[in-house]
Write an enzyme that holds these catalytic residues in place. Structure first.
Site, PDB file in Angstrom:
ATOM      1  N   TYR A   2      -0.918   0.078  10.255  1.00 30.23           N
ATOM      2  CA  TYR A   2      -1.037  -0.298   8.841  1.00 30.23           C
ATOM      3  C   TYR A   2       0.193   0.162   8.056  1.00 30.23           C
ATOM      4  CZ  TYR A   2      -3.251  -0.727   4.210  1.00 30.23           C
ATOM      5  OH  TYR A   2      -3.551  -1.053   2.909  1.00 30.23           O
ATOM      6  N   SER A  44       0.849  -1.195   0.000  1.00 23.81           N
ATOM      7  CA  SER A  44       0.000   0.000   0.000  1.00 23.81           C
ATOM      8  C   SER A  44       0.884   1.244   0.000  1.00 23.81           C
ATOM      9  CB  SER A  44      -0.865   0.010   1.261  1.00 23.81           C
ATOM     10  OG  SER A  44      -1.391   1.296   1.488  1.00 23.81           O
TER      11      SER A  44
HETATM   12  P1  NAP Z   1     -11.092  -6.302   1.975  1.00 18.40           P
HETATM   13  O1  NAP Z   1     -12.155  -6.169   0.945  1.00 18.40           O
HETATM   14  O2  NAP Z   1     -11.385  -5.922   3.362  1.00 18.40           O
HETATM   15  O3  NAP Z   1     -10.582  -7.826   1.917  1.00 18.40           O
HETATM   16  C1  NAP Z   1      -9.575  -8.262   2.790  1.00 18.40           C
HETATM   17  C2  NAP Z   1      -9.481  -9.765   2.712  1.00 18.40           C
HETATM   18  O4  NAP Z   1      -8.461 -10.177   3.647  1.00 18.40           O
HETATM   19  C3  NAP Z   1     -10.775 -10.449   3.137  1.00 18.40           C
HETATM   20  O5  NAP Z   1     -10.980 -11.646   2.411  1.00 18.40           O
HETATM   21  C4  NAP Z   1     -10.508 -10.768   4.608  1.00 18.40           C
HETATM   22  O6  NAP Z   1     -11.320 -11.849   5.021  1.00 18.40           O
HETATM   23  C5  NAP Z   1      -9.025 -11.138   4.539  1.00 18.40           C
HETATM   24  N1  NAP Z   1      -8.371 -11.078   5.837  1.00 18.40           N
HETATM   25  C6  NAP Z   1      -8.293 -10.030   6.674  1.00 18.40           C
HETATM   26  N2  NAP Z   1      -7.653 -10.382   7.791  1.00 18.40           N
HETATM   27  C7  NAP Z   1      -7.331 -11.681   7.655  1.00 18.40           C
HETATM   28  C8  NAP Z   1      -6.678 -12.619   8.482  1.00 18.40           C
HETATM   29  N3  NAP Z   1      -6.230 -12.306   9.708  1.00 18.40           N
HETATM   30  N4  NAP Z   1      -6.499 -13.887   8.026  1.00 18.40           N
HETATM   31  C9  NAP Z   1      -6.978 -14.240   6.815  1.00 18.40           C
HETATM   32  N5  NAP Z   1      -7.592 -13.395   5.987  1.00 18.40           N
HETATM   33  C10 NAP Z   1      -7.787 -12.133   6.410  1.00 18.40           C
HETATM   34  O7  NAP Z   1      -9.806  -5.478   1.566  1.00 18.40           O
HETATM   35  P2  NAP Z   1      -9.100  -5.192   0.146  1.00 18.40           P
HETATM   36  O8  NAP Z   1      -9.246  -3.754  -0.114  1.00 18.40           O
HETATM   37  O9  NAP Z   1      -9.508  -6.177  -0.870  1.00 18.40           O
HETATM   38  O10 NAP Z   1      -7.589  -5.411   0.582  1.00 18.40           O
HETATM   39  C11 NAP Z   1      -6.760  -6.413   0.052  1.00 18.40           C
HETATM   40  C12 NAP Z   1      -5.313  -5.973   0.205  1.00 18.40           C
HETATM   41  O11 NAP Z   1      -5.102  -4.782  -0.548  1.00 18.40           O
HETATM   42  C13 NAP Z   1      -4.907  -5.654   1.639  1.00 18.40           C
HETATM   43  O12 NAP Z   1      -3.611  -6.160   1.890  1.00 18.40           O
HETATM   44  C14 NAP Z   1      -4.900  -4.144   1.669  1.00 18.40           C
HETATM   45  O13 NAP Z   1      -4.026  -3.622   2.619  1.00 18.40           O
HETATM   46  C15 NAP Z   1      -4.455  -3.824   0.259  1.00 18.40           C
HETATM   47  N6  NAP Z   1      -4.821  -2.468  -0.160  1.00 18.40           N
HETATM   48  C16 NAP Z   1      -6.111  -2.106  -0.314  1.00 18.40           C
HETATM   49  C17 NAP Z   1      -6.416  -0.803  -0.687  1.00 18.40           C
HETATM   50  C18 NAP Z   1      -7.817  -0.318  -0.898  1.00 18.40           C
HETATM   51  O14 NAP Z   1      -8.010   0.871  -1.159  1.00 18.40           O
HETATM   52  N7  NAP Z   1      -8.823  -1.171  -0.838  1.00 18.40           N
HETATM   53  C19 NAP Z   1      -5.391   0.126  -0.903  1.00 18.40           C
HETATM   54  C20 NAP Z   1      -4.071  -0.287  -0.728  1.00 18.40           C
HETATM   55  C21 NAP Z   1      -3.795  -1.600  -0.363  1.00 18.40           C
HETATM   56  P3  NAP Z   1     -11.730 -12.089   6.563  1.00 18.40           P
HETATM   57  O15 NAP Z   1     -11.997 -10.749   7.176  1.00 18.40           O
HETATM   58  O16 NAP Z   1     -12.888 -12.981   6.442  1.00 18.40           O
HETATM   59  O17 NAP Z   1     -10.554 -12.786   7.171  1.00 18.40           O
END
Ligand code: NAP
Length: 254
Positions: A147, A134
């Protein structure tokens, strides 16, 4: 193997890689979410297993590995995508346990999964690892110290890996997805600013202006990173706002 594959970027990546013919291991804590993604992809002809796991837990990480080997015998690709944004509070206000859990998930999870998978990939003489990082890794976000610290650490793990495993046919790269329209962004917008000093206005404004990116874009970027097009890259961090890179991905995948 995709962690955090129950929704958002992980689920979109699962669909992208399944469409390209990959057999999939999906992991996340919510069994119903990874179960539903697995079911949908199976209906489209994909071979998928869904394993309930908390990536911060060493035993959980091993169970995912064991299930993968039992089903598929090998693992060529690991996408360390699972992540959480919480806690969103100033350092002075934050619950230390919540802070440390963030580090365990966002930084410890990729370490555990990479560590488990490396001996296998070295045996295979092939492996592609993608760490979903990120901008928070390089841009301090007030109120998101856990984070940002975890993602900065993850970038260092990615970079520090470059010397080690290249000879074994393994590459490790990371990327910044930008602001993506997922549950994580909803979580950020849901912060009650009367109770927290975390400023959500930037995120509300970007959402209101329709600037959030679709998860399918991240899925394409991951596909490029695990495919043949990226073979000369190792230990690198890519950024979605790098237009030249996105153009290259577009043209390679066309
Ligand atoms: P999201 O929609 O909240 O999805 C996160 C996924 O990670 C879910 O499947 C969640 O499932 C899983 N997860 C969270 N904690 C976990 C744990 N302890 N063990 C196993 N699984 C876990 O978020 P997203 O936006 O798709 O994010 C995906 C990645 O992209 C992350 O690493 C995030 O930091 C990165 N990112 C996102 C953004 C953004 O704007 N969305 C920006 C920069 C980076 P459960 O909660 O069921 O475990």
């Amino acid at each position: 193997m995709i962690t955090g594959a129950g929704r958002g970027i992980g689920a979109a990546t699962a669909a992208r890689l399944a469409a390209a013919g990959a057999r999939l291991v999906l992991a996340a804590r919510s069994e119903d979410e990874i179960g539903a993604v697995g079911e949908m992809l199976r209906k489209q002809g994909a071979s998928v297993i869904a394993v309930q796991a908390d990536v911060s837990d060493a035993a959980s990480a091993e169970e995912v590995m064991e299930a993968a080997l039992e089903e598929f015998d090998r693992v060529d690709i690991l996408v360390n995508n699972a992540g959480i944004i919480w806690p969103l509070e100033e350092v002075a206000d934050v619950d230390p346990e919540e802070w440390l859990y963030n580090i365990l998930v966002n930084l410890g999870g990729p370490l555990l999964f990479t560590r488990n998978i490396l001996p296998l990939m070295l045996d295979q003489g092939y492996g592609r690892i993608v760490n979903v990082s990120s901008h928070g890794a390089i841009t301090p976000i007030a109120g998101a110290s856990a984070y940002c610290a975890a993602k900065a650490g993850l970038d260092m793990v990615t970079r520090a890996s470059r010397w080690k495993w290249r000879a074994g046919g393994i590459t490790v790269n990371g990327f910044y997805p930008g602001m993506v329209d997922t549950a994580m962004q909803e979580d950020i917008r849901s912060v009650d600013t009367s109770e927290s000093r975390f400023d959500t206005s930037y995120y509300h404004d970007a959402h209101a202006r329709g600037e959030l990116l679709p998860a399918s874009l991240s899925a394409d970027l991951v596909y490029w990173l695990v495919g043949p097009w990226s073979r000369s890259h190792n230990g690198e961090i890519f950024r979605v706002e790098d237009e030249a890179w996105r153009e290259r991905v577009r043209s390679d995948l066309a």
